[in-house]
Design a protein around this motif. Structure first.
Motif, mmCIF file in Angstrom:
data_model
loop_
_atom_site.group_PDB
_atom_site.id
_atom_site.type_symbol
_atom_site.label_atom_id
_atom_site.label_comp_id
_atom_site.label_asym_id
_atom_site.label_seq_id
_atom_site.Cartn_x
_atom_site.Cartn_y
_atom_site.Cartn_z
ATOM 1 N N ASN A 121 0.790 25.126 80.245
ATOM 2 C CA ASN A 121 -0.373 25.866 80.724
ATOM 3 C C ASN A 121 -1.488 24.915 81.152
ATOM 4 O O ASN A 121 -2.326 25.261 81.953
ATOM 5 C CB ASN A 121 -0.893 26.808 79.638
ATOM 6 C CG ASN A 121 0.147 27.840 79.265
ATOM 7 O OD1 ASN A 121 0.948 28.239 80.100
ATOM 8 N ND2 ASN A 121 0.154 28.248 78.020
ATOM 9 N N THR A 154 5.231 23.580 75.352
ATOM 10 C CA THR A 154 4.983 24.484 76.469
ATOM 11 C C THR A 154 5.628 25.831 76.193
ATOM 12 O O THR A 154 6.515 25.930 75.357
ATOM 13 C CB THR A 154 5.520 23.884 77.788
ATOM 14 O OG1 THR A 154 5.207 24.766 78.850
ATOM 15 C CG2 THR A 154 7.005 23.657 77.731
ATOM 16 N N GLU A 155 5.160 26.847 76.872
ATOM 17 C CA GLU A 155 5.707 28.181 76.658
ATOM 18 C C GLU A 155 6.701 28.589 77.737
ATOM 19 O O GLU A 155 7.510 29.471 77.535
ATOM 20 C CB GLU A 155 4.571 29.206 76.607
ATOM 21 C CG GLU A 155 3.648 28.994 75.418
ATOM 22 C CD GLU A 155 2.521 29.998 75.376
ATOM 23 O OE1 GLU A 155 2.369 30.795 76.323
ATOM 24 O OE2 GLU A 155 1.784 29.989 74.385
ATOM 25 N N TYR A 156 6.648 27.961 78.902
ATOM 26 C CA TYR A 156 7.453 28.378 80.045
ATOM 27 C C TYR A 156 8.649 27.459 80.241
ATOM 28 O O TYR A 156 8.518 26.240 80.235
ATOM 29 C CB TYR A 156 6.599 28.348 81.318
ATOM 30 C CG TYR A 156 7.312 28.895 82.530
ATOM 31 C CD1 TYR A 156 7.080 30.190 82.960
ATOM 32 C CD2 TYR A 156 8.215 28.122 83.237
ATOM 33 C CE1 TYR A 156 7.737 30.698 84.072
ATOM 34 C CE2 TYR A 156 8.879 28.624 84.351
ATOM 35 C CZ TYR A 156 8.630 29.913 84.761
ATOM 36 O OH TYR A 156 9.285 30.416 85.850
ATOM 37 N N ARG A 180 10.845 23.780 75.074
ATOM 38 C CA ARG A 180 9.479 24.289 74.896
ATOM 39 C C ARG A 180 8.851 23.742 73.624
ATOM 40 O O ARG A 180 7.686 23.338 73.619
ATOM 41 C CB ARG A 180 9.498 25.820 74.888
ATOM 42 C CG ARG A 180 9.857 26.409 76.237
ATOM 43 C CD ARG A 180 9.666 27.918 76.298
ATOM 44 N NE ARG A 180 9.969 28.635 75.082
ATOM 45 C CZ ARG A 180 11.151 29.151 74.766
ATOM 46 N NH1 ARG A 180 12.180 29.010 75.576
ATOM 47 N NH2 ARG A 180 11.324 29.809 73.640
ATOM 48 N N THR A 183 7.275 35.912 85.730
ATOM 49 C CA THR A 183 8.575 35.531 86.275
ATOM 50 C C THR A 183 9.643 36.037 85.318
ATOM 51 O O THR A 183 9.541 35.821 84.113
ATOM 52 C CB THR A 183 8.691 33.999 86.402
ATOM 53 O OG1 THR A 183 7.585 33.505 87.150
ATOM 54 C CG2 THR A 183 9.981 33.616 87.097
ATOM 55 N N VAL A 188 14.987 32.855 82.044
ATOM 56 C CA VAL A 188 13.556 32.554 82.069
ATOM 57 C C VAL A 188 12.923 32.888 80.734
ATOM 58 O O VAL A 188 13.206 33.939 80.154
ATOM 59 C CB VAL A 188 12.833 33.380 83.170
ATOM 60 C CG1 VAL A 188 11.348 33.093 83.188
ATOM 61 C CG2 VAL A 188 13.449 33.135 84.537
ATOM 62 N N HIS A 189 12.064 31.996 80.279
ATOM 63 C CA HIS A 189 11.192 32.313 79.154
ATOM 64 C C HIS A 189 9.766 32.159 79.667
ATOM 65 O O HIS A 189 9.285 31.055 79.890
ATOM 66 C CB HIS A 189 11.420 31.386 77.959
ATOM 67 C CG HIS A 189 10.597 31.808 76.789
ATOM 68 N ND1 HIS A 189 9.315 31.350 76.591
ATOM 69 C CD2 HIS A 189 10.844 32.669 75.794
ATOM 70 C CE1 HIS A 189 8.822 31.907 75.506
ATOM 71 N NE2 HIS A 189 9.733 32.716 75.011
ATOM 72 N N ASP A 190 9.120 33.283 79.928
ATOM 73 C CA ASP A 190 7.760 33.312 80.445
ATOM 74 C C ASP A 190 6.995 34.371 79.666
ATOM 75 O O ASP A 190 7.133 35.562 79.935
ATOM 76 C CB ASP A 190 7.772 33.647 81.938
ATOM 77 C CG ASP A 190 6.382 33.698 82.553
ATOM 78 O OD1 ASP A 190 5.388 33.426 81.848
ATOM 79 O OD2 ASP A 190 6.284 34.011 83.757
#
Length: 188
Positions: A143, A49-51, A44, A74, A67-69
């Protein structure tokens, strides 16, 4: 004459990321899950990115394992049909899939839930192979859109090898019983 070194700077940045990845893998005091979390964090940060997620395939379903959301849409344990994911293509081809713009580069994927329901407009995923079988994917998504597609592909390929080395290292570094308690379901 000025020494212009953008290539050298890019190589140094990639070398730094690679060193970080292997430090995570080599950390004998960290659990498998902790290592995967750290690899996702590196991904990330590197890609902005964040996801990020590590997922596996089971009986035609795509199961989100780690998961990192930040939106929390999710979460770990969520399950979707594999055929509704972009990851299916990465899994079927056993190759990293990089799509900076799904609508333009792979319009056939725009009918999948990842695009229609989750709003995934760009994607990078690499299959995670365990004992010659595809376990699932390691993937990241921004995003917005990605412009440095080649950098992303190189990064994803490194992570695929890193997860496999992580599994192998966990198995060979200690006894099998200890490794089984430190790694996820199919790595046991």
């Amino acid at each position: 004459m000025t020494n212009y070194k953008p290539h050298d700077e890019s190589q140094e940045r990639q070398a730094t990321v690679l060193r970080r990845i292997y430090r995570v893998i080599a950390d004998k005091n960290e659990t498998f899950e902790g290592k995967v979390e750290e690899l996702l964090k590196i991904g990330r940060e590197t890609l902005g990115t964040e996801y990020g997620a590590l997922s596996y395939v089971e009986d035609g379903d795509y199961v989100f394992e780690t998961v990192h959301d930040p939106s929390e849409e999710t979460t770990a344990g969520d399950v979707v049909p594999l055929e509704e994911t972009n990851c299916e293509r990465a899994i079927d081809t056993k190759q990293t899939l990089v799509l900076a713009d799904i609508e333009t580069e792979a319009p056939e994927l725009t009918s999948r839930a990842g695009f229609t329901d989750m709003g995934v407009q760009c994607y990078i995923g690499t299959p995670v192979v365990v004992d010659e079988d595809v376990y699932g994917t390691f993937f990241l998504r921004p995003n917005g859109s990605w412009k440095e597609v080649h950098r992303l592909g190189n990064y994803a390929g490194r992570h695929n090898g890193a997860v496999d080395q992580l599994r192998t290292g966990t198995r060979t570094a200690g006894n099998q019983a200890h490794a089984a308690t430190k790694s996820p379901r199919r790595f046991r």
